[in-house]
Scaffold this motif. Structure first.
Motif, PDB file in Angstrom:
ATOM      1  N   THR A  46      58.132  79.001  64.826  1.00 45.76           N
ATOM      2  CA  THR A  46      58.226  80.508  64.764  1.00 45.76           C
ATOM      3  C   THR A  46      60.123  79.904  64.770  1.00 45.76           C
ATOM      4  O   THR A  46      61.653  80.971  64.625  1.00 45.76           O
ATOM      5  CB  THR A  46      57.860  81.115  65.980  1.00 45.76           C
ATOM      6  N   ALA A  47      59.774  79.150  65.851  1.00 44.79           N
ATOM      7  CA  ALA A  47      61.748  79.182  66.133  1.00 44.79           C
ATOM      8  C   ALA A  47      62.219  78.756  65.409  1.00 44.79           C
ATOM      9  O   ALA A  47      63.443  79.438  65.438  1.00 44.79           O
ATOM     10  CB  ALA A  47      62.006  77.256  67.504  1.00 44.79           C
ATOM     11  N   ARG A  48      61.872  78.020  64.582  1.00 44.73           N
ATOM     12  CA  ARG A  48      63.376  77.315  63.119  1.00 44.73           C
ATOM     13  C   ARG A  48      62.998  78.857  62.109  1.00 44.73           C
ATOM     14  O   ARG A  48      64.382  79.183  61.965  1.00 44.73           O
ATOM     15  CB  ARG A  48      62.123  75.906  62.665  1.00 44.73           C
ATOM     16  N   TYR A  49      62.320  79.273  62.469  1.00 48.20           N
ATOM     17  CA  TYR A  49      62.490  81.133  61.462  1.00 48.20           C
ATOM     18  C   TYR A  49      63.355  81.973  62.364  1.00 48.20           C
ATOM     19  O   TYR A  49      64.314  82.325  61.612  1.00 48.20           O
ATOM     20  CB  TYR A  49      61.057  81.466  61.345  1.00 48.20           C
ATOM     21  N   VAL A  50      62.961  81.768  63.277  1.00 53.84           N
ATOM     22  CA  VAL A  50      64.307  82.498  63.812  1.00 53.84           C
ATOM     23  C   VAL A  50      65.695  81.916  64.344  1.00 53.84           C
ATOM     24  O   VAL A  50      66.100  82.850  64.086  1.00 53.84           O
ATOM     25  CB  VAL A  50      63.516  83.013  65.555  1.00 53.84           C
ATOM     26  N   LYS A  51      65.665  80.706  64.278  1.00 51.40           N
ATOM     27  CA  LYS A  51      67.782  80.225  64.352  1.00 51.40           C
ATOM     28  C   LYS A  51      67.640  80.736  62.980  1.00 51.40           C
ATOM     29  O   LYS A  51      68.945  81.002  63.207  1.00 51.40           O
ATOM     30  CB  LYS A  51      66.845  78.905  64.592  1.00 51.40           C
ATOM     31  N   GLU A  52      67.072  80.040  61.802  1.00 51.08           N
ATOM     32  CA  GLU A  52      68.151  80.925  60.272  1.00 51.08           C
ATOM     33  C   GLU A  52      67.938  81.605  60.174  1.00 51.08           C
ATOM     34  O   GLU A  52      69.138  82.097  59.696  1.00 51.08           O
ATOM     35  CB  GLU A  52      66.905  79.741  59.657  1.00 51.08           C
ATOM     36  N   ALA A  53      66.983  82.794  60.752  1.00 50.36           N
ATOM     37  CA  ALA A  53      67.110  84.084  60.264  1.00 50.36           C
ATOM     38  C   ALA A  53      68.469  84.490  60.814  1.00 50.36           C
ATOM     39  O   ALA A  53      69.579  84.826  60.684  1.00 50.36           O
ATOM     40  CB  ALA A  53      66.077  85.091  61.056  1.00 50.36           C
ATOM     41  N   LEU A  54      68.615  84.219  62.485  1.00 54.58           N
ATOM     42  CA  LEU A  54      69.803  85.190  62.853  1.00 54.58           C
ATOM     43  C   LEU A  54      71.190  84.005  62.469  1.00 54.58           C
ATOM     44  O   LEU A  54      72.383  84.815  62.764  1.00 54.58           O
ATOM     45  CB  LEU A  54      69.717  84.344  64.745  1.00 54.58           C
ATOM     46  N   THR A  55      71.075  82.796  62.305  1.00 54.34           N
ATOM     47  CA  THR A  55      72.517  82.392  61.241  1.00 54.34           C
ATOM     48  C   THR A  55      72.816  82.510  60.556  1.00 54.34           C
ATOM     49  O   THR A  55      73.414  83.579  59.530  1.00 54.34           O
ATOM     50  CB  THR A  55      71.789  80.814  60.868  1.00 54.34           C
ATOM     51  N   THR A  56      71.340  83.549  59.136  1.00 55.22           N
ATOM     52  CA  THR A  56      71.572  84.248  57.751  1.00 55.22           C
ATOM     53  C   THR A  56      72.677  85.534  58.496  1.00 55.22           C
ATOM     54  O   THR A  56      73.379  86.350  57.632  1.00 55.22           O
ATOM     55  CB  THR A  56      70.850  84.757  57.403  1.00 55.22           C
ATOM     56  N   ALA A  57      71.925  85.882  60.233  1.00 58.16           N
ATOM     57  CA  ALA A  57      72.957  87.386  60.408  1.00 58.16           C
ATOM     58  C   ALA A  57      73.692  87.255  60.334  1.00 58.16           C
ATOM     59  O   ALA A  57      74.931  88.323  60.408  1.00 58.16           O
ATOM     60  CB  ALA A  57      71.180  88.038  61.268  1.00 58.16           C
ATOM     61  N   GLY A  58      74.131  86.116  61.309  1.00 57.74           N
ATOM     62  CA  GLY A  58      75.903  85.993  61.174  1.00 57.74           C
ATOM     63  C   GLY A  58      76.903  85.716  59.946  1.00 57.74           C
ATOM     64  O   GLY A  58      78.010  86.402  60.252  1.00 57.74           O
ATOM     65  N   GLU A  59      75.910  85.451  59.278  1.00 58.86           N
ATOM     66  CA  GLU A  59      76.701  85.143  58.190  1.00 58.86           C
ATOM     67  C   GLU A  59      77.050  86.016  57.480  1.00 58.86           C
ATOM     68  O   GLU A  59      77.966  85.993  56.795  1.00 58.86           O
ATOM     69  CB  GLU A  59      75.537  83.849  57.102  1.00 58.86           C
ATOM     70  N   ARG A  60      76.197  86.797  56.913  1.00 57.04           N
ATOM     71  CA  ARG A  60      75.932  88.095  56.052  1.00 57.04           C
ATOM     72  C   ARG A  60      77.068  89.589  57.312  1.00 57.04           C
ATOM     73  O   ARG A  60      76.510  90.684  56.503  1.00 57.04           O
ATOM     74  CB  ARG A  60      74.742  88.953  56.153  1.00 57.04           C
ATOM     75  N   ARG A  61      76.963  89.186  58.169  1.00 55.10           N
ATOM     76  CA  ARG A  61      77.931  90.433  59.369  1.00 55.10           C
ATOM     77  C   ARG A  61      76.676  91.196  59.693  1.00 55.10           C
ATOM     78  O   ARG A  61      76.745  92.169  59.331  1.00 55.10           O
ATOM     79  CB  ARG A  61      79.016  90.409  58.769  1.00 55.10           C
ATOM     80  N   ALA A  62      75.472  91.316  59.593  1.00 55.02           N
ATOM     81  CA  ALA A  62      74.459  92.048  59.918  1.00 55.02           C
ATOM     82  C   ALA A  62      75.458  93.071  61.159  1.00 55.02           C
ATOM     83  O   ALA A  62      75.458  92.190  62.094  1.00 55.02           O
ATOM     84  CB  ALA A  62      73.137  91.666  60.718  1.00 55.02           C
ATOM     85  N   GLU A  63      74.366  94.267  60.818  1.00 59.84           N
ATOM     86  CA  GLU A  63      74.608  95.421  62.388  1.00 59.84           C
ATOM     87  C   GLU A  63      73.580  95.029  63.347  1.00 59.84           C
ATOM     88  O   GLU A  63      74.899  94.792  64.200  1.00 59.84           O
ATOM     89  CB  GLU A  63      74.354  96.783  62.043  1.00 59.84           C
ATOM     90  N   VAL A  64      72.991  95.001  62.971  1.00 63.06           N
ATOM     91  CA  VAL A  64      71.377  93.801  63.868  1.00 63.06           C
ATOM     92  C   VAL A  64      70.413  93.476  63.199  1.00 63.06           C
ATOM     93  O   VAL A  64      70.816  93.831  62.038  1.00 63.06           O
ATOM     94  CB  VAL A  64      70.925  95.781  64.905  1.00 63.06           C
ATOM     95  N   VAL A  65      69.552  92.829  64.078  1.00 64.80           N
ATOM     96  CA  VAL A  65      68.063  92.341  63.872  1.00 64.80           C
ATOM     97  C   VAL A  65      67.554  92.735  64.672  1.00 64.80           C
ATOM     98  O   VAL A  65      67.316  92.555  65.549  1.00 64.80           O
ATOM     99  CB  VAL A  65      68.079  90.504  63.705  1.00 64.80           C
ATOM    100  N   VAL A  66      66.386  93.525  63.343  1.00 67.00           N
ATOM    101  CA  VAL A  66      64.935  93.665  64.596  1.00 67.00           C
ATOM    102  C   VAL A  66      64.647  92.952  64.108  1.00 67.00           C
ATOM    103  O   VAL A  66      63.926  92.338  63.542  1.00 67.00           O
ATOM    104  CB  VAL A  66      64.343  95.095  63.667  1.00 67.00           C
ATOM    105  N   LEU A  67      63.959  92.559  65.324  1.00 66.50           N
ATOM    106  CA  LEU A  67      62.881  90.881  66.147  1.00 66.50           C
ATOM    107  C   LEU A  67      61.299  91.734  66.347  1.00 66.50           C
ATOM    108  O   LEU A  67      61.046  91.834  67.470  1.00 66.50           O
ATOM    109  CB  LEU A  67      63.102  90.230  67.079  1.00 66.50           C
ATOM    110  N   ARG A  68      60.285  92.118  65.178  1.00 68.57           N
ATOM    111  CA  ARG A  68      59.508  92.430  65.432  1.00 68.57           C
ATOM    112  C   ARG A  68      58.121  91.655  66.249  1.00 68.57           C
ATOM    113  O   ARG A  68      58.201  90.236  64.960  1.00 68.57           O
ATOM    114  CB  ARG A  68      58.886  93.089  64.478  1.00 68.57           C
ATOM    115  N   LEU A  69      57.298  91.887  67.325  1.00 67.60           N
ATOM    116  CA  LEU A  69      56.612  91.263  67.966  1.00 67.60           C
ATOM    117  C   LEU A  69      55.256  91.161  67.852  1.00 67.60           C
ATOM    118  O   LEU A  69      55.054  92.680  68.097  1.00 67.60           O
ATOM    119  CB  LEU A  69      56.887  91.330  69.357  1.00 67.60           C
ATOM    120  N   ASN A  70      54.493  91.174  67.249  1.00 67.96           N
ATOM    121  CA  ASN A  70      52.621  90.607  68.118  1.00 67.96           C
ATOM    122  C   ASN A  70      52.261  89.582  67.945  1.00 67.96           C
ATOM    123  O   ASN A  70      52.074  88.629  66.622  1.00 67.96           O
ATOM    124  CB  ASN A  70      52.321  91.255  66.476  1.00 67.96           C
ATOM    125  N   THR A  71      52.421  89.314  69.413  1.00 67.21           N
ATOM    126  CA  THR A  71      51.879  87.552  69.608  1.00 67.21           C
ATOM    127  C   THR A  71      50.975  87.579  70.288  1.00 67.21           C
ATOM    128  O   THR A  71      51.513  88.250  71.528  1.00 67.21           O
ATOM    129  CB  THR A  71      53.418  87.258  69.764  1.00 67.21           C
TER     130      THR A  71
END
Length: 465
Positions: A46-71
């Motif tokens: 999970t930690a690796r997934y979030v790290k890679e996703a936030l890196t991708t969001a930064g590279e794509r200059r995303a407006e926001v990242v919605v982190l949906r939680l059910n844990t």
């Protein structure tokens, strides 16, 4: 004239500086809104997934990242990695507990507090953030529930100090972490502490009233509509005003490597890989040239050790497990009973001690341990039975296997000569005078010399060399 131009430029600059920021529409901004989902226990994958996703969001200059939680929670180490990545993100992260019926318990509460904007769907809850990595409830902690007068029910003279120093240490550390996150995001720090110390929980509406979250949204689209125009501070101190109205959400799914990592970092899967790897190598060493057991065993053992390296394990428990397997392997080839019983005891004790965590989704199942133990014991019993039967059967190789074989006399002089048996020419010795061509019986072997004798009548009737 120059003074007038300078005054005009200064007025325009002041107007630009103090004018309110107007959020861009989805079409004008052109930035995507990305969604990453945490479903289930939080672990290394999970930690690796979030790290890679936030890196991708930064590279794509995303407006926001919605982190949906059910844990239900997870490992503290992985939770802290995710929090560090959220705090260091250059893209605003919107925590969203959804869908209806979902919860952000334990580690999920900390992560929600770390996000720039916290939201929940109706019918969800959060809380119960007591650390459980070192084992269960917090004995001896004072009750901080307020009484009717608004005072805490504390009585230092009556309430005992925490019995477990390590438990108190972990709890205080967790309290400091969640309070710092609450202060950073301007949320209710007192309730956050209560969620850690007393395992308190809140529904979505109660969390909004208590200033634990920022808003309630029924869907991701409604969430983006409600947060548009809000300002957040991202990593580096940059202030961003969100322009999310009308954005289409793009979901980022984990890749195959992260999915594979999430499978092998399950303690039960890592345990099974370890057992398969060790016994694969034992089979390969006991029957050299089989190749397949060695290949499968080596791969399984490396994957199991890699998974254990990413999990908080007790190395004394791992050593006991390996010692128990070694005892059972020795018992297989050299039966003593004592080694077998010692191996079973060491294996079970090691399995009980192996994982020093009680986080949701990361407990070692005793069903898996007992099944593995039963298979190991069954295999040991089968091998021991085969060895016992082999000892009771006549020898098939060596000097003992030569007894009773027919042999044809090739030449003979006195009490010595040569015979042909078992496809080979042998030097032979006998107490009787024999003639070439006569068929005799091997009575024994001494120093590579066969001891032969004339065959009995029953043996002669069977005939043949």
């Amino acid at each position: 004239m120059k003074m007038a131009q300078a005054a005009l430029v200064a007025a325009i600059a002041a107007a630009v500086q103090f004018a309110p920021l107007t959020p861009l529409s989805a079409e004008e901004g052109g930035r995507p809104a990305l969604m990453i989902e945490i479903d289930g226990a939080i672990g290394p994958a999970t930690a690796r997934y979030v790290k890679e996703a936030l890196t991708t969001a930064g590279e794509r200059r995303a407006e926001v990242v919605v982190l949906r939680l059910n844990t239900p929670g997870g490992l503290a180490t992985s939770m802290r990695e995710i929090i560090a990545d959220v705090l260091g993100s250059s893209v605003p992260v919107i925590g969203y507990v959804a869908p209806a019926g979902a919860h952000a318990a334990s580690a999920g509460t900390y992560i929600l507090y770390a996000t720039h904007i916290a939201a929940m769907a109706p019918g969800t809850n959060l809380g119960a953030a007591t650390p459980v990595q070192i084992g269960g409830p917090l004995p001896g902690l004072p009750d901080s529930t307020p009484d009717k007068d608004g005072k805490d029910k504390k009585d230092d003279a009556k309430q005992p100090a925490p019995k477990d120093a390590m438990t108190a240490k972990a709890t205080n550390d967790a309290v400091a972490l969640i309070r710092s996150l609450a202060e950073l995001r301007g949320r209710n720090a007192d309730w956050a502490e209560k969620a850690v110390r007393d395992a308190a929980s809140l529904s979505a509406s109660s969390a909004l009233q208590a200033n634990v979250i920022d808003l309630i949204a029924r869907s991701p689209a409604e969430l983006l509509e409600q947060i548009t125009g809000r300002t957040v501070e991202v990593a580096g101190g940059d202030i961003r005003q969100l322009a999310t109205k009308g954005l289409t959400i793009e979901r980022l799914d984990p890749g195959w490597l992260i999915r594979f990592l999430s499978v092998i970092t399950d303690p039960n899967v890592a345990f099974i890989l370890l057992i398969v790897g060790i016994y694969g190598l034992i089979f390969e060493f006991s029957t050299p040239g089989a190749i397949a057991p060695g290949v499968v065993g080596t791969i399984s053992l490396l994957l199991g050790l890699y998974a254990l390296n990413m999990l908080p394990i007790n190395y004394a428990g791992l050593a006991l497990m390996l010692l128990g397997i070694a005892f059972l392997a020795v018992e297989t080839f050299n039966p003593t009973v004592v080694l077998g019983l010692g191996g079973i005891a060491a294996f079970l004790l090691g399995a009980a001690m192996l994982f020093k965590i009680q986080a949701p989704g990361y407990q070692l199942s005793w069903t898996v341990v007992i099944i593995a133990m039963a298979m190991i014991v069954s295999m040991t019993v089968v091998v021991l039975g085969s060895l016992w039967r082999a000892r009771r059967n006549p020898a098939r190789v060596g000097g003992q296997a030569m007894r009773g074989l027919p042999a044809e006399v090739l030449d003979w002089s006195g009490s010595e000569g040569h015979v042909f048996t078992h496809g080979e020419r042998w030097q032979a010795h006998g107490a009787e005078a024999l003639t070439p061509g006569e068929v005799v019986e091997v009575a024994g072997i001494k120093d590579l010399t066969l001891v032969v004798r004339r065959r009995s009548e029953r043996t002669v009737s069977e005939g043949g060399v």
